[in-house]
Design an enzyme around this catalytic site. Sequence first.
Site, PDB file in Angstrom:
ATOM      1  N   ASP A   1     -81.951  11.175  -5.265  1.00 46.98           N
ATOM      2  CA  ASP A   1     -80.955  10.499  -4.442  1.00 46.98           C
ATOM      3  C   ASP A   1     -81.126  10.964  -2.999  1.00 46.98           C
ATOM      4  OD1 ASP A   1     -78.071   8.985  -5.340  1.00 46.98           O
ATOM      5  OD2 ASP A   1     -78.189   9.727  -3.289  1.00 46.98           O
TER       6      ASP A   1
ATOM      7  N   ASP B   1     -72.277  -2.191 -14.788  1.00 45.36           N
ATOM      8  CA  ASP B   1     -71.071  -2.946 -15.106  1.00 45.36           C
ATOM      9  C   ASP B   1     -71.138  -4.340 -14.497  1.00 45.36           C
ATOM     10  OD1 ASP B   1     -68.969  -2.836 -12.431  1.00 45.36           O
ATOM     11  OD2 ASP B   1     -70.744  -1.561 -12.463  1.00 45.36           O
TER      12      ASP B   1
ATOM     13  N   GLU C   1     -84.021  10.036 -13.099  1.00 43.01           N
ATOM     14  CA  GLU C   1     -82.868   9.167 -12.864  1.00 43.01           C
ATOM     15  C   GLU C   1     -82.865   8.818 -11.382  1.00 43.01           C
ATOM     16  OE1 GLU C   1     -78.007   8.903 -12.791  1.00 43.01           O
ATOM     17  OE2 GLU C   1     -78.951  10.834 -13.291  1.00 43.01           O
TER      18      GLU C   1
ATOM     19  N   ASP D   1     -76.177   0.051  -6.936  1.00 48.19           N
ATOM     20  CA  ASP D   1     -75.540  -0.989  -6.129  1.00 48.19           C
ATOM     21  C   ASP D   1     -76.193  -2.324  -6.475  1.00 48.19           C
ATOM     22  OD1 ASP D   1     -74.681  -2.748  -4.129  1.00 48.19           O
ATOM     23  OD2 ASP D   1     -74.621  -1.172  -2.610  1.00 48.19           O
TER      24      ASP D   1
END
Length: 219
Positions: free
Chosen positions: A72, A157, A47, A121
């Site tokens: 990350d 989204d 991920e 983002d």
Amino acid sequence: MTRRKLEHYKFSAVAANVIEAGKPLYTQIKGQWNQLYFENDNPVIVELACGKGEYTVGLGKQFPEKNFVGMDIKGDRIARGSLIATEYGLNNVAFLRAGIQYADEFFEENELSEIWLIHPDPQVRDRDENKRLTNPTFLARYAKYLKPGGMFYLKTDNTFLYEYSLEKLSESNRFQLIEHTNDLYESPLHDEHYGVKTHYESIFVSKGYTIKYIKATVL
């Protein structure tokens, strides 16, 4: 730096399931995730931009026969996922603290079975296209890391990023689109989110945003 962030950084520094600069595996792990960390031959799934690792941990709980790596750059974020994975005893979950632009240093060609990109983002300004994690440069890297037939998944989204990603995946000669929807929770693909929602995704849904979803495979 806040006290809480400092505590998270200290936790990551000693956590066995966090690989970061200064730890031996940081420079040894490329092409060796199965051998050096997971010590099995199970599929390795990553991920990217995992944040607090909610998806990494969620999938790791549901699929103990697979290995999961959350990547990350924010050490205070992945420390939270690391702690939860530790509390659940998830030996099939690891975290890598590094920027995605340096992924070549950690993943070998054909090493991964799946890549997940969850609410990145969208970088909507034209001048920031090089930062979009589904631009052609990044997609080419993902195709290199994935095994033939490996899967790429995107949840967002953001309508702009969804449509941009569909366009770039369609134009790529390395990926084939399999399925996509602009409203995951009201589509036949609903179950493919495996019941895992990030904190921010729950907020988006409560505000009326629909969740977009793309599934593609490497040729």
